[in-house]
Motif scaffolding. Structure first.
Motif, PDB file in Angstrom:
ATOM      1  N   PRO A 120      -3.597  10.021  -9.874  1.00  0.00           N
ATOM      2  CA  PRO A 120      -3.810  10.118 -11.319  1.00  0.00           C
ATOM      3  C   PRO A 120      -3.146   8.992 -12.121  1.00  0.00           C
ATOM      4  N   TYR A 121      -2.522   8.036 -11.448  1.00  0.00           N
ATOM      5  CA  TYR A 121      -1.578   7.157 -12.148  1.00  0.00           C
ATOM      6  C   TYR A 121      -2.225   6.044 -12.967  1.00  0.00           C
ATOM      7  N   LYS A 122      -3.411   5.555 -12.537  1.00  0.00           N
ATOM      8  CA  LYS A 122      -3.952   4.333 -13.140  1.00  0.00           C
ATOM      9  C   LYS A 122      -5.306   4.521 -13.807  1.00  0.00           C
ATOM     10  N   GLN A 123      -6.024   5.551 -13.399  1.00  0.00           N
ATOM     11  CA  GLN A 123      -7.399   5.755 -13.832  1.00  0.00           C
ATOM     12  C   GLN A 123      -7.539   5.709 -15.360  1.00  0.00           C
ATOM     13  N   GLY A 124      -8.284   4.744 -15.841  1.00  0.00           N
ATOM     14  CA  GLY A 124      -8.553   4.651 -17.271  1.00  0.00           C
ATOM     15  C   GLY A 124      -7.460   3.979 -18.080  1.00  0.00           C
ATOM     16  N   PHE A 125      -6.385   3.578 -17.450  1.00  0.00           N
ATOM     17  CA  PHE A 125      -5.241   3.039 -18.192  1.00  0.00           C
ATOM     18  C   PHE A 125      -5.181   1.507 -18.178  1.00  0.00           C
ATOM     19  N   GLU A 139       0.851  -1.183   0.000  1.00  0.00           N
ATOM     20  CA  GLU A 139       0.000   0.000   0.000  1.00  0.00           C
ATOM     21  C   GLU A 139       0.893   1.242   0.000  1.00  0.00           C
ATOM     22  N   HIS A 140       0.444   2.289  -0.656  1.00  0.00           N
ATOM     23  CA  HIS A 140       1.156   3.575  -0.725  1.00  0.00           C
ATOM     24  C   HIS A 140       2.420   3.511  -1.586  1.00  0.00           C
ATOM     25  N   GLY A 141       2.640   2.384  -2.244  1.00  0.00           N
ATOM     26  CA  GLY A 141       3.848   2.239  -3.060  1.00  0.00           C
ATOM     27  C   GLY A 141       3.734   2.977  -4.385  1.00  0.00           C
ATOM     28  N   TYR A 142       4.868   3.482  -4.862  1.00  0.00           N
ATOM     29  CA  TYR A 142       4.934   4.081  -6.204  1.00  0.00           C
ATOM     30  C   TYR A 142       6.143   3.500  -6.916  1.00  0.00           C
TER      31      TYR A 142
END
Ligand code: PLZ
Length: 449
Positions: free
Chosen positions: A177-182, A158-161
């Motif tokens: 914003p990283y994953k939405q829709g991708f 969790e909280h990983g980037y």
């Protein structure tokens, strides 16, 4: 007052100097061009257009000099246009700019790998190969771990980037914003709890033990340890809000990995190269990863990243199984050698600790005075505050306070799963007076609510 400089680097006047509003007219003009030429998906933290930078300041197209608490997201730790970096790159660019290391090699690539093998935690036999970005390093570490173990599952937290490519965005925790829709995302990625002391339901004391037990439970019960190729973790979660895992959590996870033949991969892309007051953040708890991913601070801004790990793991991959056109570009390798010399000769590990002492003391005092500051955390020159509604843990967005800092000429970044973290990543060469001035600006911004 405004000085017409022709060069960046440490000779730039180390002062905050505002000669227009922020952003000024020239930056606004350039930003309008950006908006018609570049898609909005490429965001902007602070729309001043940079012309020079060095030491602890960034100078913009209107002649404003801003205090830099961001280092281009933990990249220019040795300072922008650092002299040893500039000198080496200048020489290299006139000699040759590219051959592709896989076609005809050159010495600087090998020298960087030797250095990383020697400097990363553990005195075992290691190998390194070079790529272009943090995401590429993480992807390659996973490739190697899968190849070496013959297993597929990867466990993240969790909280990983970990990046924005298909695999690394899958490994990343946060949706917007990283994953939405991708999507759809890559298979065989599993997420475990992180020992986040400030938000652990039963409080910080039991956090390490309980979080480790839960993470191990995910592995044992949901995946099966014998199916797990790698556990991948940032020793301090960066984009996730500078979450320092409760002490004992990382060693427990490492021990479990060792006992089960799971490759332990440390993502030190943000924490590496003296940032946290150690050359690598893993050193703090004596963690010796099987593979360590580095990027950002490695080359002072030239695109470079490294995958360093146990020789038996990295050597397991067949000839030609790893690589890329630009990986370990000669300019970036020279820059990395200049960075490593600078860290050593200018004692930047010690300098990061010194910065940490100044920042943590002042931020702790802020926390006493302003209950919106719920938590102060970090190590060395990687510290943050988490904002909450006073008396609760309800997140308060960090954006408005960041905007006030920006208007006053202090470049700060936000972070955190809940967007309520202000993070501070000054270049390690920032003079104390700018650090103190930046913290005073921050205090004023917080005092305004
Ligand atoms: N792993 C721990 O911090 C990059 C992201 C900026 P790249 N962090 C900054 C953004 O919004 O894109 C990062 C990191 C950790 C991997 C990466 C990825 O590194 O060089 O951006 O690919």
């Amino acid at each position: 007052m405004s000085t017409a400089t022709t060069q960046g680097g440490p000779e730039l006047p180390q002062e905050r100097r505002l000669v227009t509003e922020i952003p000024g007219p020239r930056s606004r003009e350039l930003f309008a061009r950006k908006q018609s030429a570049v898609p909005p998906g490429i965001g902007t933290t602070l729309p001043v257009f940079v012309t020079h930078a060095g030491g602890g300041v960034v100078v913009d197209a209107d002649g404003n000099s801003l205090i830099d608490f961001g280092s281009g997201i933990a990249v220019t730790s040795v300072g922008n246009a650092a002299p040893r970096v500039v000198e080496r790159v200048r020489r290299q660019v006139a000699d040759f700019t590219h051959t592709c290391f896989m076609v005809t090699p050159y010495e600087s690539y090998v020298a960087v790998c030797e250095k990383l093998n020697a400097l990363t935690p553990g005195d075992h036999d290691k190998r390194t190969f070079l790529v272009n970005s943090g995401a590429e390093a993480v992807e390659n570490a996973v490739k190697v771990a899968r190849h070496a173990t013959g297993r597929q599952a990867v466990v993240v937290f969790e909280h990983g980037y970990h990046g924005r490519t298909l695999l690394t965005m899958t490994l990343t925790a946060k949706n917007m914003p990283y994953k939405q829709g991708f999507g759809p995302f890559a298979p065989e990625v599993y997420r475990a709890p992180l020992a986040y002391p400030f938000r652990w339901p039963t409080g910080p004391d039991a956090c390490a033990e309980e979080a480790a037990a839960q993470a191990i439970d995910v592995i044992d019960k949901q995946i099966g340890a014998e199916n797990v190729a790698a556990v991948l973790i940032e020793p301090i979660a960066g984009e996730g809000g500078f979450v320092v895992p409760a002490r004992g959590f990382l060693p427990r996870i490492l021990e479990f990995c060792r006992a089960n033949g799971i490759v332990f991969i440390a993502d030190e892309v943000q924490t590496g190269f003296a940032r946290t007051g150690d050359l690598f953040a893993c050193e703090d708890e004596g963690i010796v990863p099987d593979i360590i991913c580095t990027a950002k601070g490695i080359a002072g801004g030239l695109p470079l990243a490294g995958v360093t790990g146990r020789a038996d793991l990295l050597d397991s991959v067949h000839v030609g199984g790893l690589g890329g056109t630009y990986g370990g570009n000669p300019l970036a390798c020279e820059a990395a050698l200049g960075v490593l010399e600078t860290i050593e000769q200018d004692k930047l590990v010690e300098r990061a600790r010194h910065i940490g002492e100044i920042m943590l003391a002042r931020l702790e005092a802020l926390k006493e005075r302003y209950p919106i500051v719920g938590d102060v955390r970090g190590r060395g020159a990687m510290v943050a505050i988490e904002l909450v509604k006073p008396g609760t843990k309800e997140p308060v967005p960090a954006g408005p306070i960041a905007a006030r800092c920006h208007a006053e000429g202090l470049l700060v970044l936000t972070a955190g799963t809940y967007g309520n973290v202000l993070r501070f990543l000054p270049p390690l060469v920032m003079p104390d007076h700018l650090l103190e001035e930046g913290l005073s600006i921050l205090e004023r911004a917080i005092s305004q609510g």
